[in-house]
Design a protein around this motif. Structure first.
Motif, short mmCIF file in Angstrom:
data_model
loop_
_atom_site.label_atom_id
_atom_site.label_comp_id
_atom_site.label_asym_id
_atom_site.label_seq_id
_atom_site.Cartn_x
_atom_site.Cartn_y
_atom_site.Cartn_z
N ASP A 20 -12.08 -42.54 -39.27
CA ASP A 20 -11.26 -41.54 -39.59
C ASP A 20 -10.63 -41.49 -40.89
O ASP A 20 -9.98 -42.20 -41.31
N LYS A 25 -13.97 -36.60 -42.68
CA LYS A 25 -13.63 -35.10 -42.86
C LYS A 25 -14.96 -34.33 -43.40
O LYS A 25 -15.27 -33.13 -43.03
N PRO A 50 -12.15 -40.14 -32.84
CA PRO A 50 -11.13 -39.09 -32.65
C PRO A 50 -11.87 -37.52 -32.99
O PRO A 50 -11.35 -36.58 -32.39
N TRP A 51 -12.93 -37.64 -33.83
CA TRP A 51 -13.43 -36.32 -34.10
C TRP A 51 -14.79 -35.88 -33.21
O TRP A 51 -15.50 -34.96 -33.68
N TRP A 242 -0.81 -40.77 -40.73
CA TRP A 242 -2.16 -39.99 -40.85
C TRP A 242 -2.27 -38.54 -40.40
O TRP A 242 -1.83 -38.54 -39.20
N GLN A 243 -2.48 -37.78 -40.80
CA GLN A 243 -2.56 -36.45 -40.25
C GLN A 243 -4.10 -35.76 -40.34
O GLN A 243 -4.82 -35.74 -41.21
N ARG A 244 -4.61 -35.57 -39.36
CA ARG A 244 -6.13 -35.11 -39.32
C ARG A 244 -6.27 -33.73 -40.07
O ARG A 244 -7.22 -33.81 -40.73
N ASP A 245 -5.26 -33.20 -40.00
CA ASP A 245 -5.42 -31.72 -41.06
C ASP A 245 -3.92 -31.75 -41.73
O ASP A 245 -3.08 -31.19 -41.31
#
Length: 360
Positions: A20, A25, A50-51, A242-245
């Protein structure tokens, strides 16, 4: 023997072993953009990414256990090749060097590409790789200098998704940050080359109304927290994980800072421009290529704390930034790093070249 599925249109297989981060991304962005163009896709990934569910919305997904055993590797690669043939893909795109071990053998019915978002460290596992794609000129230059054939090395950079017009920023108060503060934001792994220590040292030399949001995680996070305490800026240094978005955090910040010593591209620079922020960076290979100094951003020497302080101060700790700095960065992003522009280059390289070779 497996047979190809019926159907028309382009088909591609991806091999991606990442967890990740920035490469993941962009993988999701590119595969989603290809799907919008009607490209059918299958992806081979590690289990429990996770994605995974997001990817599965537009791509068939195969979760595999990739063995370190040289003997077992052949069986895994054979299984991947068999599924690719059954799917009907004529192109396989591997993501980063670890994927090179699992690429199918190229031939009349299979073209293979490996996409690099970092500098190569050797080609000993690249036996089934026909073409390299690097997202900066420096990655390609280093690969060619190391002996990779120049006619099989291609530069295609990244794009970012436009932010929704109604996107609401996070509430600063939720992160112990005053509304009237000048917020610096930096994103990435807490590893040595990202130089979060440089930003924390710069923060200690800036006025007390300046705060820093550090988004990410990694092995040096505890060291960075300790440094912030030693310099007396622990109350102005906010470790947000950590922020996915991170887009809602970017919308709530004032200046994007990229303090890295060794940054191949600096996707965070694109993220900053995308959010309409002025960008301050050190002159590492990627940001130095992306940014036109004093037009689309400000550059200072790598490792130079005082230089970084001067850049941040020049942008304006009271938000008196040159009004065209962020605007020029955003204009440059739209002109050179739009989805349409970058996707067209990928389609030309991956699909149209093969069609021309077949005389279609």
């Amino acid at each position: 023997m497996a047979t190809e599925r019926p159907g028309s249109g382009n088909k591609i297989a991806h091999i991606h072993l990442g967890v990740d981060g920035g490469a993941e991304k962009f993988f999701l962005r590119l595969s989603r953009a290809l799907a919008k163009r009607g490209v059918e896709q299958i992806a081979f990934i590690r289990k429990n990414r996770p994605w995974r569910d997001e990817l599965a919305q537009h791509c068939e997904v195969r979760e595999l256990k990739f063995s370190r055993s040289h003997f077992k590797r052949h069986f895994v690669r054979w299984g991947i090749s068999r599924e690719i043939r059954s799917f009907g893909a004529k192109v396989t795109l591997g993501w980063m060097s670890p994927a090179s071990k699992w690429m199918p053998k190229p031939g009349p019915n299979m073209r293979t590409f490996l996409r690099l978002g970092d500098f190569p460290d050797g080609f000993h596992t690249y036996g089934n790789v026909q073409n390299l794609i690097g997202n900066t000129p420096e990655i390609i230059r280093q690969a060619v200098d190391m002996g990779w054939p120049a006619d099989r090395a291609h530069m295609i950079s990244n794009f970012v998704d436009p932010l929704p017009e109604d996107l609401k920023p996070v509430n600063r108060a939720d992160y112990n940050t005053p509304d009237d503060a000048t917020v610096l934001i930096s994103l990435g792994r807490f590893v040595e080359r990202k130089r979060f220590d440089l930003l924390i040292k710069a923060l200690a030399k800036l006025p007390e109304n300046v705060h820093a949001w550090l988004i990410g995680d990694g092995e040096l996070m505890d060291d960075m927290k300790l440094l912030a305490g030693e310099l007396g800026v622990q109350d102005r240094t906010h470790f947000l994980g950590w922020q996915r978005d991170p887009s809602t955090f970017l919308k709530a910040a004032d200046i994007l800072v990229c303090p890295a010593d060794d940054e191949p591209l600096g996707n965070v620079v694109l993220e900053g421009w995308n959010a309409g922020l002025p960008v301050v960076a050190t002159d590492s290979p990627g940001p130095g290529w992306l940014i036109e100094h004093e037009k689309t951003g400000l550059l200072s020497p790598c490792g130079d704390v005082d230089g970084l302080v001067r850049s941040i101060d020049a942008v304006g700790v009271s938000i008196t930034a040159p009004p065209d700095l962020a605007q020029e960065g955003h204009k440059f992003l739209l002109a050179q790093f739009s989805e349409t522009s970058i996707l067209g280059k990928y389609e030309q390289l991956l699909f149209r070249g093969a069609q021309e070779n077949r005389g279609t």
